[in-house]
Motif scaffolding. Structure first.
Motif, PDB file in Angstrom:
ATOM      1  N   ASN A  45      27.314 -18.167 -20.288  1.00 42.38           N
ATOM      2  CA  ASN A  45      26.810 -17.683 -18.998  1.00 42.38           C
ATOM      3  C   ASN A  45      27.354 -16.290 -18.680  1.00 42.38           C
ATOM      4  O   ASN A  45      26.627 -15.433 -18.161  1.00 42.38           O
ATOM      5  CB  ASN A  45      27.193 -18.650 -17.881  1.00 42.38           C
ATOM      6  N   ASP A  46      28.633 -16.081 -18.982  1.00 45.73           N
ATOM      7  CA  ASP A  46      29.231 -14.773 -18.721  1.00 45.73           C
ATOM      8  C   ASP A  46      28.533 -13.683 -19.523  1.00 45.73           C
ATOM      9  O   ASP A  46      28.259 -12.591 -19.013  1.00 45.73           O
ATOM     10  CB  ASP A  46      30.723 -14.796 -19.088  1.00 45.73           C
ATOM     11  N   SER A  47      28.235 -13.965 -20.774  1.00 42.56           N
ATOM     12  CA  SER A  47      27.556 -12.986 -21.626  1.00 42.56           C
ATOM     13  C   SER A  47      26.169 -12.660 -21.077  1.00 42.56           C
ATOM     14  O   SER A  47      25.779 -11.485 -20.987  1.00 42.56           O
ATOM     15  CB  SER A  47      27.435 -13.534 -23.048  1.00 42.56           C
ATOM     16  N   ARG A  48      25.428 -13.685 -20.701  1.00 46.14           N
ATOM     17  CA  ARG A  48      24.076 -13.467 -20.186  1.00 46.14           C
ATOM     18  C   ARG A  48      24.105 -12.654 -18.899  1.00 46.14           C
ATOM     19  O   ARG A  48      23.278 -11.737 -18.707  1.00 46.14           O
ATOM     20  CB  ARG A  48      23.395 -14.816 -19.952  1.00 46.14           C
ATOM     21  N   ARG A  49      25.054 -12.937 -18.019  1.00 46.97           N
ATOM     22  CA  ARG A  49      25.154 -12.190 -16.758  1.00 46.97           C
ATOM     23  C   ARG A  49      25.470 -10.722 -17.009  1.00 46.97           C
ATOM     24  O   ARG A  49      24.901  -9.827 -16.383  1.00 46.97           O
ATOM     25  CB  ARG A  49      26.220 -12.817 -15.859  1.00 46.97           C
ATOM     26  N   LEU A  55      21.288  -4.137 -18.309  1.00 48.50           N
ATOM     27  CA  LEU A  55      19.873  -3.763 -18.396  1.00 48.50           C
ATOM     28  C   LEU A  55      19.348  -3.301 -17.037  1.00 48.50           C
ATOM     29  O   LEU A  55      18.631  -2.291 -16.941  1.00 48.50           O
ATOM     30  CB  LEU A  55      19.048  -4.951 -18.897  1.00 48.50           C
ATOM     31  N   ALA A  56      19.716  -4.012 -15.983  1.00 46.57           N
ATOM     32  CA  ALA A  56      19.258  -3.639 -14.640  1.00 46.57           C
ATOM     33  C   ALA A  56      19.840  -2.299 -14.225  1.00 46.57           C
ATOM     34  O   ALA A  56      19.136  -1.448 -13.646  1.00 46.57           O
ATOM     35  CB  ALA A  56      19.649  -4.724 -13.640  1.00 46.57           C
ATOM     36  N   VAL A  79      25.386   4.315 -19.703  1.00 48.19           N
ATOM     37  CA  VAL A  79      25.450   2.852 -19.836  1.00 48.19           C
ATOM     38  C   VAL A  79      26.667   2.442 -20.652  1.00 48.19           C
ATOM     39  O   VAL A  79      27.312   1.428 -20.367  1.00 48.19           O
ATOM     40  CB  VAL A  79      24.150   2.308 -20.464  1.00 48.19           C
ATOM     41  N   GLU A  80      27.005   3.244 -21.663  1.00 46.16           N
ATOM     42  CA  GLU A  80      28.230   2.986 -22.437  1.00 46.16           C
ATOM     43  C   GLU A  80      29.452   3.067 -21.519  1.00 46.16           C
ATOM     44  O   GLU A  80      30.362   2.236 -21.591  1.00 46.16           O
ATOM     45  CB  GLU A  80      28.374   3.998 -23.579  1.00 46.16           C
ATOM     46  N   GLY A  81      29.464   4.083 -20.668  1.00 48.35           N
ATOM     47  CA  GLY A  81      30.574   4.231 -19.730  1.00 48.35           C
ATOM     48  C   GLY A  81      30.637   3.069 -18.748  1.00 48.35           C
ATOM     49  O   GLY A  81      31.725   2.582 -18.408  1.00 48.35           O
ATOM     50  N   LEU A  82      29.465   2.617 -18.316  1.00 50.38           N
ATOM     51  CA  LEU A  82      29.412   1.480 -17.407  1.00 50.38           C
ATOM     52  C   LEU A  82      29.953   0.224 -18.079  1.00 50.38           C
ATOM     53  O   LEU A  82      30.745  -0.523 -17.472  1.00 50.38           O
ATOM     54  CB  LEU A  82      27.963   1.250 -16.950  1.00 50.38           C
ATOM     55  N   GLU A  83      29.550  -0.018 -19.326  1.00 51.88           N
ATOM     56  CA  GLU A  83      30.048  -1.190 -20.057  1.00 51.88           C
ATOM     57  C   GLU A  83      31.568  -1.138 -20.184  1.00 51.88           C
ATOM     58  O   GLU A  83      32.262  -2.137 -19.953  1.00 51.88           O
ATOM     59  CB  GLU A  83      29.422  -1.255 -21.448  1.00 51.88           C
TER      60      GLU A  83
END
Length: 382
Positions: A45-49, A55-56, A79-83
């Motif tokens: 569930n954590d991975s899917r969230r 993506l959003a 997006v890399e920075g966000l991750e």
């Protein structure tokens, strides 16, 4: 000619997040981190969230004024920075988050420590032409860096650097010796040996963390191939026995027994003897037998004659001899013998590898390059 601007870095992403116009983005990010932290840990569930959130947010960033006119590379880096930002904040909540993961990490680490005592390249059928300890050492060090980082991408880069060093070695040898081009049959055994030599900390948890929380769109091509190979290495080590190696069953069991004894000896005072079964009945039988075999057990000193002294001296010598033989036998007892009444139990409470506080990818690729590997740029690792 007009020069293209350098790609945005993680620090550029943080700077944009400090801009007043980013208040809506910051609010969304913080809200996600807080809500995520309050949910019960569940890896799937954590991975899917996390994947859905990234993506959003990618769509939101594309439409945001702060990234107006930004290139695809800039969006990708954002997006890399966000991750990296989100997973650094959630690291303690998501990494090795279950007792099962912690247990698996310990079991793999302990097994690898035993294998390090005796496994050699020939046991994995690695041709002599591919045996290069200097290059392998570089690959080992790259893999050992994996616990120094919290971001999934940076952990993955440690794997990529390790595998690239191994792959470059095989390719260079193949070209210089007219050997058949190196393939998976050559690559995987070397990677297994390098992993055993490196014994990367929290091996299972690091692989699982990357699989769950690295952007799925980035787990393709080279990244997917090398990660899959290392997951195969983990499975191989977990199930490794004499049939997995070019070694006889008896030799394998004897090597494992000696490795366990060596590990117990290195543990020193922390290793202790444990009686796993109730020895009371056996000790009582032994006491009864002793009284029959050694009739002076309950005698008083004044009752002894000169002849008794001679007999006692003989008995004394017999006891010392038997005691010495028993000590040697105990030292050689196999720890995996289920019928043994003595086992060594090592306290593992302090054996969990410590987590480095370093969070910057300063040298994940540089050392491999200095040593002669042809590691690609980090920005292309995804």
């Amino acid at each position: 000619m007009e020069l293209s601007s350098p790609p945005l870095t993680f620090y550029d992403f943080l700077d944009r997040m400090r801009h007043p116009a980013s208040v809506d983005l910051v609010r969304s990010i913080k809200s996600f981190i807080v809500s995520f932290s309050f949910q019960a840990a569940n890896s799937e569930n954590d991975s899917r969230r996390l994947q859905d959130f990234l993506l959003a947010m990618e769509t939101t960033i594309r439409d945001h004024p702060l990234w107006a006119g930004a290139s695809e590379e800039d969006i990708d880096n954002a997006v890399e920075g966000l991750e990296k930002y989100v997973m650094t904040k959630l690291f303690n909540r998501t990494f090795a988050s279950s007792p099962e993961d912690v247990k698996t990490d310990q079991e793999i680490s302990e097994k690898i420590r035993l294998l390090q005592h005796f496994v050699r390249p020939e046991h994995l059928d690695i041709p002599g032409v591919f045996q290069n300890e200097a290059s392998w050492l570089i690959a080992e060090k790259e893999l050992q860096k994996i616990n120094a980082f919290k971001a999934p991408r940076e952990k993955l880069l440690c794997i990529l650097n390790c595998c690239r060093v191994v792959n470059n070695l095989l390719l260079n040898v193949s070209m210089s010796t007219n050997h058949v081009p190196a393939g998976a049959d050559d690559f995987l055994p070397v990677l297994i040996y390098v992993t055993i030599k490196a014994n990367p900390p929290q091996f299972h948890s690091n692989l699982k963390y990357i699989q769950l929380f690295r952007q799925q769109s980035k787990l393709i091509s080279e990244s997917a191939y090398y990660l899959t190979n290392l997951v195969s290495v983990e499975s191989f080590i977990i199930g490794l026995d004499a049939n997995s190696l070019s070694i006889g069953e008896n030799e394998f069991q004897e090597s494992m027994r000696e490795a366990r004894l060596a590990e117990a000896a290195q543990a020193g005072p922390s290793a202790k003897l444990v009686l796993p079964v109730d020895l009371g009945p056996a000790l009582r039988r032994h006491d009864k037998d002793a009284r029959g075999k050694y009739p002076y057990m309950e005698a008083e000193a004044g009752e002894l004659t000169v002849e008794d002294v001679h007999k006692l001296l003989s008995l004394y010598k017999d006891v010392v001899t038997r005691y010495s033989m028993l000590c040697k036998a105990v030292k050689g007892v196999s720890l995996d013998n289920e019928t043994s009444s003595l086992v060594l139990n090592q306290d593992l409470s302090n054996c969990t590898p410590s987590q480095s506080k370093s969070d910057e990818l300063g040298s994940a690729a540089s050392e491999a390059e200095v040593a002669g590997s042809t590691v690609a740029q980090h920005e292309n690792a995804g």
